[in-house]
Design an enzyme around this catalytic site. Structure first.
Site, PDB file in Angstrom:
ATOM      1  N   CYS A 133       0.827  -1.208   0.000  1.00  0.00           N
ATOM      2  CA  CYS A 133       0.000   0.000   0.000  1.00  0.00           C
ATOM      3  C   CYS A 133       0.864   1.263   0.000  1.00  0.00           C
ATOM      4  O   CYS A 133       1.486   1.583  -0.996  1.00  0.00           O
ATOM      5  CB  CYS A 133      -0.996  -0.055   1.145  1.00  0.00           C
ATOM      6  SG  CYS A 133      -2.400   1.055   0.912  1.00  0.00           S
ATOM      7  N   HIS A 168      -3.127  -4.960   0.574  1.00  0.00           N
ATOM      8  CA  HIS A 168      -2.615  -5.471   1.840  1.00  0.00           C
ATOM      9  C   HIS A 168      -2.601  -6.997   1.839  1.00  0.00           C
ATOM     10  O   HIS A 168      -3.547  -7.628   2.305  1.00  0.00           O
ATOM     11  CB  HIS A 168      -3.473  -4.959   3.002  1.00  0.00           C
ATOM     12  CG  HIS A 168      -3.337  -3.502   3.233  1.00  0.00           C
ATOM     13  ND1 HIS A 168      -2.397  -2.992   4.089  1.00  0.00           N
ATOM     14  CD2 HIS A 168      -3.995  -2.454   2.701  1.00  0.00           C
ATOM     15  CE1 HIS A 168      -2.489  -1.676   4.088  1.00  0.00           C
ATOM     16  NE2 HIS A 168      -3.442  -1.322   3.252  1.00  0.00           N
ATOM     17  N   GLU A 185      -1.146  -8.952   3.716  1.00  0.00           N
ATOM     18  CA  GLU A 185      -1.082  -9.500   5.070  1.00  0.00           C
ATOM     19  C   GLU A 185      -2.463  -9.740   5.675  1.00  0.00           C
ATOM     20  O   GLU A 185      -2.593 -10.416   6.694  1.00  0.00           O
ATOM     21  CB  GLU A 185      -0.254  -8.585   5.983  1.00  0.00           C
ATOM     22  CG  GLU A 185      -0.941  -7.290   6.381  1.00  0.00           C
ATOM     23  CD  GLU A 185      -0.887  -6.170   5.342  1.00  0.00           C
ATOM     24  OE1 GLU A 185      -1.309  -5.054   5.701  1.00  0.00           O
ATOM     25  OE2 GLU A 185      -0.444  -6.385   4.199  1.00  0.00           O
TER      26      GLU A 185
END
Length: 134
Positions: A24, A115, A117
């Protein structure tokens, strides 16, 4: 970028021998050009990045994204996301959508407009580490 400068981290980050997994806002920082003159980038990947390419927070979204090298789509979570509008020599584009380029690899670095994650899918983390020989 202000905190990187304030804490004297530009040189250590630029000189870091390992790779950078930029997500990001990290995609904005790792670029060599960005559409916001207030942002001082690290210049690690030759690409131009547009901040907030998706628009405001209300335009954030999830999508199943086809990424080169992955057999199944990846659930990508875009939150006020950037996008690369152009890349330079040696930059491998791994995924793009109508808003722009959203996954790139350049040498030991990878950058994502979303993102990875979030959601527990570790395939992109593994791809990054394998690229470092880990």
């Amino acid at each position: 970028s202000r905190l990187i400068g304030k804490n004297g981290l530009y040189e250590p980050l630029i000189e870091f021998a390992g790779g950078v997994f930029a997500t990001c806002a990290g995609m904005v920082l790792i670029a060599d050009r960005v559409d916001d003159p207030r942002v001082r980038t690290l210049g690690l990947i030759p690409m131009h990045v547009a901040r907030n390419a998706f628009g405001r927070q209300i335009n954030s979204r999830e999508t199943l994204l086809n990424i080169a090298g992955l057999t199944d789509p990846f659930r990508a979570v875009f939150i006020r996301a950037p996008a690369a509008t152009e890349v330079g020599s040696g930059v491998e584009v791994l995924a793009r959508i109508p808003e722009g380029i959203v996954v790139v690899r350049h040498g030991r670095h990878m950058a994502f407009a979303f993102h990875p994650e979030l959601g527990g899918d570790l395939r992109l983390h593994r791809t990054f580490l394998e690229g470092l020989g880990i």
